[in-house]
Motif scaffolding. Structure first.
Motif, PDB file in Angstrom:
ATOM      1  N   GLY A 162      15.933 -10.367  -6.881  1.00 29.24           N
ATOM      2  CA  GLY A 162      15.736  -9.192  -7.740  1.00 29.24           C
ATOM      3  C   GLY A 162      15.919  -9.519  -9.218  1.00 29.24           C
ATOM      4  N   TYR A 163      16.551 -10.657  -9.503  1.00 29.10           N
ATOM      5  CA  TYR A 163      16.730 -11.053 -10.902  1.00 29.10           C
ATOM      6  C   TYR A 163      15.385 -11.414 -11.559  1.00 29.10           C
ATOM      7  CZ  TYR A 163      18.046 -14.197 -14.744  1.00 29.10           C
ATOM      8  OH  TYR A 163      18.126 -14.849 -15.940  1.00 29.10           O
ATOM      9  N   GLU A 216       0.834  -1.215   0.000  1.00 32.85           N
ATOM     10  CA  GLU A 216       0.000   0.000   0.000  1.00 32.85           C
ATOM     11  C   GLU A 216       0.870   1.266   0.000  1.00 32.85           C
ATOM     12  OE1 GLU A 216      -3.825  -0.246   1.126  1.00 32.85           O
ATOM     13  OE2 GLU A 216      -3.561   1.451  -0.241  1.00 32.85           O
ATOM     14  N   ARG A 217       1.901   1.247   0.841  1.00 30.06           N
ATOM     15  CA  ARG A 217       2.778   2.420   0.922  1.00 30.06           C
ATOM     16  C   ARG A 217       3.473   2.679  -0.409  1.00 30.06           C
ATOM     17  NH1 ARG A 217       4.921   0.652   5.610  1.00 30.06           N
ATOM     18  NH2 ARG A 217       7.131   0.881   5.063  1.00 30.06           N
ATOM     19  N   VAL A 218       3.913   1.604  -1.083  1.00 33.26           N
ATOM     20  CA  VAL A 218       4.560   1.788  -2.386  1.00 33.26           C
ATOM     21  C   VAL A 218       3.574   2.434  -3.360  1.00 33.26           C
ATOM     22  CG1 VAL A 218       5.706   0.640  -4.324  1.00 33.26           C
ATOM     23  CG2 VAL A 218       5.996  -0.251  -2.023  1.00 33.26           C
ATOM     24  N   LEU A 219       2.358   1.935  -3.349  1.00 32.38           N
ATOM     25  CA  LEU A 219       1.352   2.478  -4.278  1.00 32.38           C
ATOM     26  C   LEU A 219       1.135   3.975  -4.074  1.00 32.38           C
ATOM     27  CD1 LEU A 219      -1.272  -0.403  -4.267  1.00 32.38           C
ATOM     28  CD2 LEU A 219       0.081   0.379  -6.223  1.00 32.38           C
ATOM     29  N   GLY A 220       1.298   4.407  -2.846  1.00 30.87           N
ATOM     30  CA  GLY A 220       1.097   5.823  -2.531  1.00 30.87           C
ATOM     31  C   GLY A 220       2.224   6.724  -3.026  1.00 30.87           C
ATOM     32  N   THR A 221       3.299   6.136  -3.541  1.00 29.48           N
ATOM     33  CA  THR A 221       4.454   6.960  -3.923  1.00 29.48           C
ATOM     34  C   THR A 221       4.782   6.843  -5.410  1.00 29.48           C
ATOM     35  OG1 THR A 221       5.974   5.145  -3.432  1.00 29.48           O
ATOM     36  CG2 THR A 221       5.530   6.682  -1.628  1.00 29.48           C
ATOM     37  N   MET A 222       3.780   6.499  -6.227  1.00 25.51           N
ATOM     38  CA  MET A 222       4.065   6.166  -7.619  1.00 25.51           C
ATOM     39  C   MET A 222       4.040   7.331  -8.617  1.00 25.51           C
ATOM     40  SD  MET A 222       5.062   3.046  -8.006  1.00 25.51           S
ATOM     41  CE  MET A 222       6.095   3.525  -6.658  1.00 25.51           C
ATOM     42  N   GLU A 223       3.653   8.531  -8.163  1.00 26.71           N
ATOM     43  CA  GLU A 223       3.543   9.630  -9.124  1.00 26.71           C
ATOM     44  C   GLU A 223       4.868   9.918  -9.859  1.00 26.71           C
ATOM     45  OE1 GLU A 223       0.749  10.507 -10.381  1.00 26.71           O
ATOM     46  OE2 GLU A 223       1.913  11.807 -11.709  1.00 26.71           O
ATOM     47  N   LEU A 275      11.382 -11.419   0.736  1.00 27.99           N
ATOM     48  CA  LEU A 275      10.045 -10.856   0.485  1.00 27.99           C
ATOM     49  C   LEU A 275      10.090  -9.600  -0.383  1.00 27.99           C
ATOM     50  CD1 LEU A 275       8.267 -11.147   3.993  1.00 27.99           C
ATOM     51  CD2 LEU A 275       8.536 -12.889   2.227  1.00 27.99           C
ATOM     52  N   GLN A 276      11.279  -9.108  -0.673  1.00 28.17           N
ATOM     53  CA  GLN A 276      11.393  -7.828  -1.382  1.00 28.17           C
ATOM     54  C   GLN A 276      10.623  -7.781  -2.721  1.00 28.17           C
ATOM     55  OE1 GLN A 276      14.721  -6.440  -3.633  1.00 28.17           O
ATOM     56  NE2 GLN A 276      15.077  -4.728  -2.248  1.00 28.17           N
ATOM     57  N   PRO A 277      10.545  -8.903  -3.462  1.00 29.09           N
ATOM     58  CA  PRO A 277       9.804  -8.837  -4.734  1.00 29.09           C
ATOM     59  C   PRO A 277       8.365  -8.327  -4.593  1.00 29.09           C
ATOM     60  CG  PRO A 277      11.108 -10.837  -4.672  1.00 29.09           C
ATOM     61  CD  PRO A 277      11.234 -10.212  -3.308  1.00 29.09           C
ATOM     62  N   LEU A 278       7.751  -8.533  -3.436  1.00 23.54           N
ATOM     63  CA  LEU A 278       6.369  -8.072  -3.244  1.00 23.54           C
ATOM     64  C   LEU A 278       6.261  -6.557  -3.330  1.00 23.54           C
ATOM     65  CD1 LEU A 278       5.202 -10.370  -0.309  1.00 23.54           C
ATOM     66  CD2 LEU A 278       4.280 -10.363  -2.633  1.00 23.54           C
ATOM     67  N   VAL A 279       7.317  -5.871  -2.941  1.00 21.85           N
ATOM     68  CA  VAL A 279       7.264  -4.409  -3.039  1.00 21.85           C
ATOM     69  C   VAL A 279       8.026  -3.893  -4.258  1.00 21.85           C
ATOM     70  CG1 VAL A 279       6.784  -3.898  -0.612  1.00 21.85           C
ATOM     71  CG2 VAL A 279       9.147  -4.211  -1.327  1.00 21.85           C
ATOM     72  N   ALA A 280       9.068  -4.601  -4.676  1.00 18.80           N
ATOM     73  CA  ALA A 280       9.910  -4.097  -5.776  1.00 18.80           C
ATOM     74  C   ALA A 280       9.226  -4.217  -7.141  1.00 18.80           C
ATOM     75  CB  ALA A 280      11.237  -4.850  -5.801  1.00 18.80           C
TER      76      ALA A 280
END
Ligand code: M6R
Length: 369
Positions: free
Chosen positions: A232-233, A202-209, A332-337
């Protein structure tokens, strides 16, 4: 029915925090253990498994690539991932001790279905990770773990991917729990982090502009490259696939460590290169190596678009564009990256005047081999 969004894809990107939370719902009990009743392969059988093989196509294959890291790390079982379309044609080594995991959003992908049939013929147990209730792949599998993304309409997979990742983590943790291997503090901590991960999405979505703005400036480019390491690959591969599908641009994902073995020759003045940076905590060696990769490509003129954790200051001097993601455990990083890459591709497609939900030449589910 697009809920006020211009495209289904935008709606589905926005639905990801809920999709992730719904896929976790009821599967972690109050004490932080996993309960996966739908996995109807008896624990006795799961304890005897000596290998995991994942088969899938496209985006689901990328989820499988990420699952391999999690499964091997948390269970110490060897895990192979293979494109379903290649799998059965090479006479793979399978037996009753092999657990085959078939990942499919639609549950109707012919390549994946044929791969799982082949596996069952060899006596392997098949677990489906699927988003479509009652579809063919779960019907023909020994067990199923449904992802709860809800219907995904846009051809480009977004929320289904994130929920496939969640399901894969759950399976990896469940196997670890059932088999009693490496079931320690780390796993308990990961289960805790997983329970709160939808807030991070949710936080990532809020910073997409800024990502949208950046994408619009790149609409006339021919090529975009994506680099990543470790989990990350596959994220880089997924970013490239989204861009091909939606923006019809040449896009390629590379393992950053492979750069010097060839791809670095592609770097030229102003070429956009997206780099997914692993967390500086945990596997910090990887982080440092990728920071050197960013320096190398920038020195050769690349325009670096860096996706890095909040607080990672080492990347700042080399990032032409910096996209921040919340601090998460490495696996878990792929969920946000992945989220910024979905937004990036969607915006580029729009800027290039493409049909976002129905890209040319593609179908939502590929029911022919
Ligand atoms: O329904 P499935 O998950 O089996 O579909 C697999 C691929 O066809 C699918 O992920 C495809 O790559 C998507 N269009 C990617 O966005």
């Amino acid at each position: 029915e697009k809920g006020g969004y211009d495209y289904f894809m935008l709606k589905e990107i926005a639905e990801q925090p809920k999709a992730v939370a719904d896929t976790l719902l009821g599967r972690i009990d109050g004490s932080g253990s996993l309960t996966l009743d739908e996995v109807r392969i008896p624990p006795r059988v799961l304890r005897e498994i000596d290998k995991v093989v994942i088969v899938a196509c496209g985006t689901a294959f990328h989820a499988g690539m990420i699952a391999k890291y999690a499964i091997e790390h948390w269970t110490r079982l060897p895990c192979e991932v293979e494109l379903a379309s290649e799998f059965r044609y090479r006479d793979p080594i399978l037996d009753a001790q092999t657990l085959v995991i078939a990942i499919s959003q639609s549950g109707e992908t012919m390549d994946t279905l044929m791969a799982l049939r082949h596996a069952r013929e060899q006596g392997s147990k098949v677990l489906a990770i699927c988003n479509t209730n009652g579809s063919t792949i779960p019907r023909e599998s020994d067990a199923v773990l449904y992802t709860h993304a809800g219907p995904e309409v846009a051809v480009a997979s977004t929320k289904a991917f994130l929920t496939q990742l969640v399901a894969c983590y759950l399976v990896a943790l469940y196997l670890g729990q059932t088999r009693g291997t490496k079931w320690g503090d780390e796993i308990r901590a990961v289960i805790r982090d997983l329970s709160s991960i939808s807030g991070a999405v949710e936080r990532v979505l809020g910073t997409m502009e800024p990502v949208r703005k950046l994408a619009r400036t790149l609409a006339s480019k021919d090529t975009v490259l994506f680099l990543g390491r470790h989990v990350g690959y596959p994220v880089a591969l997924e970013g490239a696939l989204k861009l091909k599908e939606l923006a019809y641009m040449h896009a390629e994902g590379f393992a950053a460590g492979e750069l010097k073995h060839g791809p670095i020759a592609l770097i030229e003045e102003d070429l956009p290169v997206v780099v997914v940076v692993p967390s500086p905590r945990g596997r910090s060696v990887l982080h440092d190596k990728i920071v050197s990769n960013i320096q190398e490509i920038r020195a050769r003129g690349a325009r670096t678009i860096v996706i890095a954790e909040e607080g990672d200051e080492a990347v700042v001097p080399y990032a032409d564009h910096l996209i921040r993601i919340p601090v998460t455990p490495t696996l878990l990083q792929p969920l946000v990256a992945t989220v910024p890459l979905q937004v990036f591709a969607c915006e580029l497609a729009t800027a290039r005047g493409n049909e976002v939900d129905q890209p040319r030449n593609l179908a939502k589910s590929v029911t022919v081999e």
